[in-house]
Design a protein around this motif. Structure first.
Motif, PDB file in Angstrom:
ATOM      1  N   ARG A 261      -2.551  -3.553   5.111  1.00 50.54           N
ATOM      2  CA  ARG A 261      -2.075  -4.878   5.514  1.00 50.54           C
ATOM      3  C   ARG A 261      -2.112  -5.799   4.304  1.00 50.54           C
ATOM      4  N   GLN A 262      -1.117  -6.687   4.170  1.00 49.87           N
ATOM      5  CA  GLN A 262      -0.973  -7.534   2.996  1.00 49.87           C
ATOM      6  C   GLN A 262      -1.076  -6.673   1.728  1.00 49.87           C
ATOM      7  N   TYR A 263      -0.274  -5.613   1.748  1.00 51.00           N
ATOM      8  CA  TYR A 263      -0.313  -4.618   0.681  1.00 51.00           C
ATOM      9  C   TYR A 263       0.226  -5.226  -0.608  1.00 51.00           C
ATOM     10  N   HIS A 264      -0.607  -5.206  -1.640  1.00 48.33           N
ATOM     11  CA  HIS A 264      -0.243  -5.843  -2.912  1.00 48.33           C
ATOM     12  C   HIS A 264       0.711  -4.968  -3.713  1.00 48.33           C
ATOM     13  N   ILE A 265       1.739  -5.600  -4.249  1.00 42.65           N
ATOM     14  CA  ILE A 265       2.672  -4.910  -5.123  1.00 42.65           C
ATOM     15  C   ILE A 265       3.093  -5.893  -6.216  1.00 42.65           C
ATOM     16  N   SER A 266       3.150  -5.423  -7.445  1.00 42.23           N
ATOM     17  CA  SER A 266       3.472  -6.282  -8.585  1.00 42.23           C
ATOM     18  C   SER A 266       4.853  -5.944  -9.122  1.00 42.23           C
ATOM     19  N   VAL A 267       5.679  -6.976  -9.310  1.00 39.06           N
ATOM     20  CA  VAL A 267       7.033  -6.803  -9.831  1.00 39.06           C
ATOM     21  C   VAL A 267       7.241  -7.799 -10.959  1.00 39.06           C
ATOM     22  N   SER A 268       7.469  -7.276 -12.147  1.00 37.43           N
ATOM     23  CA  SER A 268       7.744  -8.117 -13.322  1.00 37.43           C
ATOM     24  C   SER A 268       6.683  -9.193 -13.515  1.00 37.43           C
ATOM     25  N   GLY A 269       5.427  -8.800 -13.329  1.00 36.98           N
ATOM     26  CA  GLY A 269       4.326  -9.718 -13.568  1.00 36.98           C
ATOM     27  C   GLY A 269       4.004 -10.653 -12.415  1.00 36.98           C
ATOM     28  N   SER A 270       4.773 -10.591 -11.338  1.00 37.49           N
ATOM     29  CA  SER A 270       4.518 -11.448 -10.175  1.00 37.49           C
ATOM     30  C   SER A 270       3.912 -10.615  -9.051  1.00 37.49           C
ATOM     31  N   ASP A 271       3.050 -11.257  -8.269  1.00 36.22           N
ATOM     32  CA  ASP A 271       2.371 -10.584  -7.172  1.00 36.22           C
ATOM     33  C   ASP A 271       3.085 -10.843  -5.847  1.00 36.22           C
ATOM     34  N   TYR A 272       3.210  -9.776  -5.062  1.00 34.89           N
ATOM     35  CA  TYR A 272       3.811  -9.888  -3.729  1.00 34.89           C
ATOM     36  C   TYR A 272       2.930  -9.129  -2.740  1.00 34.89           C
ATOM     37  N   TYR A 273       2.996  -9.531  -1.473  1.00 27.41           N
ATOM     38  CA  TYR A 273       2.125  -8.949  -0.452  1.00 27.41           C
ATOM     39  C   TYR A 273       2.948  -8.589   0.784  1.00 27.41           C
ATOM     40  N   ILE A 274       3.014  -7.289   1.052  1.00 28.06           N
ATOM     41  CA  ILE A 274       3.774  -6.779   2.193  1.00 28.06           C
ATOM     42  C   ILE A 274       2.915  -6.903   3.447  1.00 28.06           C
ATOM     43  N   ASP A 275       3.496  -7.419   4.529  1.00 32.81           N
ATOM     44  CA  ASP A 275       2.725  -7.620   5.764  1.00 32.81           C
ATOM     45  C   ASP A 275       2.016  -6.334   6.184  1.00 32.81           C
ATOM     46  N   LEU A 276       2.806  -5.262   6.421  1.00 34.23           N
ATOM     47  CA  LEU A 276       2.256  -3.966   6.815  1.00 34.23           C
ATOM     48  C   LEU A 276       3.055  -2.875   6.119  1.00 34.23           C
ATOM     49  N   LEU A 277       2.346  -1.945   5.493  1.00 38.31           N
ATOM     50  CA  LEU A 277       3.021  -0.833   4.844  1.00 38.31           C
ATOM     51  C   LEU A 277       2.637   0.459   5.560  1.00 38.31           C
ATOM     52  N   MET A 278       3.656   1.233   5.956  1.00 33.88           N
ATOM     53  CA  MET A 278       3.465   2.491   6.659  1.00 33.88           C
ATOM     54  C   MET A 278       4.068   3.619   5.830  1.00 33.88           C
ATOM     55  N   TYR A 279       3.665   4.853   6.178  1.00 37.27           N
ATOM     56  CA  TYR A 279       4.304   6.035   5.587  1.00 37.27           C
ATOM     57  C   TYR A 279       4.473   7.060   6.692  1.00 37.27           C
ATOM     58  N   ASN A 280       5.673   7.610   6.797  1.00 32.69           N
ATOM     59  CA  ASN A 280       5.924   8.624   7.816  1.00 32.69           C
ATOM     60  C   ASN A 280       5.885  10.001   7.183  1.00 32.69           C
ATOM     61  N   THR A 281       4.937  10.816   7.623  1.00 34.41           N
ATOM     62  CA  THR A 281       4.726  12.126   7.027  1.00 34.41           C
ATOM     63  C   THR A 281       5.806  13.130   7.418  1.00 34.41           C
ATOM     64  N   PHE A 282       6.512  12.889   8.525  1.00 32.63           N
ATOM     65  CA  PHE A 282       7.594  13.780   8.930  1.00 32.63           C
ATOM     66  C   PHE A 282       8.877  13.487   8.136  1.00 32.63           C
ATOM     67  N   LEU A 283       9.138  12.197   7.926  1.00 30.37           N
ATOM     68  CA  LEU A 283      10.359  11.803   7.221  1.00 30.37           C
ATOM     69  C   LEU A 283      10.150  11.673   5.717  1.00 30.37           C
ATOM     70  N   HIS A 284       8.900  11.698   5.278  1.00 29.44           N
ATOM     71  CA  HIS A 284       8.561  11.576   3.851  1.00 29.44           C
ATOM     72  C   HIS A 284       9.163  10.312   3.249  1.00 29.44           C
TER      73      HIS A 284
END
Length: 383
Positions: A261-284
């Motif tokens: 939740r509020q998954y941190h990701i950095s792009v070009s030196g700026s910080d962003y926070y994704i509400d919810l990040l999921m991964y589907n193991t069947f769809l990869h």
């Protein structure tokens, strides 16, 4: 003892290969046993159905047959009156509903059943494709014989629409649904919810991938484990979903893993926070979920499209497919949603969500407390 190229040093690999072969054989044995059981139930259902129509007897004969079979095969299960009725339903329903437009060999008679008996002559029977599902990708033969008998019974009794029933069959096979999960999915109308969300999958993904994702996502999502009596915002919903992550993953569907939740990701030196990040193991593939406590606004899509691009570049590894975005709003206008998605390059779906209904404050205040209820029980018990 000294190891050599053909000795001990290769033993772990040898053991692994042998174990894999044994596991494969065990799986095949399970599937073969299940298919043989279905063949037997199909034939018993046919024989009973034919005799009922010819001789006109009813439930009393079924009761007698049930008792005789239990006495004859005391270690065998499945000969209750109810299960015999299900066998008849299994045969009659598919035998009547499925047409001969495109014959597909499915439940063929086993060799042992090809013998002639004094009471009945067994014939080879096939279950054919239903007219309602005469699309090329629909093959009614596969789901029936690869489902457990309990799953087939649940579907026969609770899902009357053949197209919906086929969809549930395929979900059971591809996602390994238990009978309890299947029952709950039918109760919550998973079929009705799937494929209803606004999306651009066909325009942004290969046809097979677009179909897989469309069948996985739904509209609306029901988060009935969350109830709010006061005002709430997106952050409150995020926290609630994380606190109830097991129910959340169950509602999201098969194969999903919660990454954060509020998954941190950095792009070009700026910080962003994704509400919810999921991964589907069947769809990869990753799925970026953005929550909005408002009706849909077209501007939301641009931000989600940006997040999907960032996850593709920053998080995805070899073997991962393109990231999918899912925007969850309280309400949406479908026309606005389709316009907003029209020229977006990333695969994105837009769905509504519903929360559990909380009791109004005035009603909650009028309800007795646990202590008051216990005291009332004590008074009654002492009378």
């Amino acid at each position: 003892m000294k190891a050599n190229s053909t000795g001990i040093e290769n033993y772990p690999a040898l053991l692994r290969f042998v174990k894999q072969r044994v596991a494969t054989a065990q799986c095949r044995a399970v599937y073969a046993a299940n298919e043989e059981l279905l063949r037997m139930y199909w034939d018993i259902g046919r024989i009973i159905s034919d005799c009922q129509k010819r001789d006109g007897w009813g439930k009393k004969v079924l009761s007698r047959l049930s008792e005789d079979m239990k006495n004859e095969y005391p270690k065998e299960k499945g000969f209750s009156v109810r299960n015999l009725q299900c066998m008849v339903q299994f045969y009659e329903e598919y035998n009547q509903e499925l047409t001969m437009v495109k014959s597909v060999s499915t439940i063929a008679q086993p060799p042992v059943a090809q013998l002639h008996t004094e009471k009945a002559e067994l014939h080879n029977y096939t279950i054919t494709q239903p007219s309602v599902a005469q699309l090329p990708e629909y093959n009614f033969s596969l789901p029936i014989r690869h489902l457990h008998w309990t799953h087939n019974v649940i579907l026969m009794q609770r899902v009357k629409d053949l197209k919906a029933r086929y969809w549930y069959m395929m979900q059971c096979i591809s996602s390994h649904w238990s009978k309890d999960f299947l029952t709950e999915a039918i109760k919550l109308d998973y079929y009705g919810k799937h494929g209803a969300l606004a999306n651009n999958f066909e325009a942004t993904l290969p046809a097979v991938e677009a179909k897989s994702i469309s069948s996985l996502l739904k509209d609306p999502y029901i988060f009935d484990m969350l109830t709010f009596t006061d005002e709430y915002n997106e952050r409150d919903i995020e926290i609630g979903l994380v606190e109830h992550v097991q129910q959340f993953l169950l509602e999201m569907g098969a194969g999903f893993a919660f990454m954060g939740r509020q998954y941190h990701i950095s792009v070009s030196g700026s910080d962003y926070y994704i509400d919810l990040l999921m991964y589907n193991t069947f769809l990869h593939r990753y799925m970026v979920v953005e929550l909005k406590n408002t009706e849909f606004v077209p501007e939301y899509i641009g931000k989600l499209n940006f997040y999907c691009s960032a996850v593709d570049d920053v998080l995805c590894r070899e073997g991962d497919n393109r990231t999918v975005g899912l925007l969850l709003c309280k309400t949406k206008d479908k026309v606005k949603a389709e316009y907003a998605l029209r020229d977006i390059s990333k695969p994105i779906g837009i769905s509504e969500y519903e929360l559990g209904q909380a009791l109004p404050k005035d009603l909650r205040s009028s309800l007795p407390s646990i202590e008051e209820i216990e005291a009332e029980f004590d008074v009654e018990n002492n009378k």
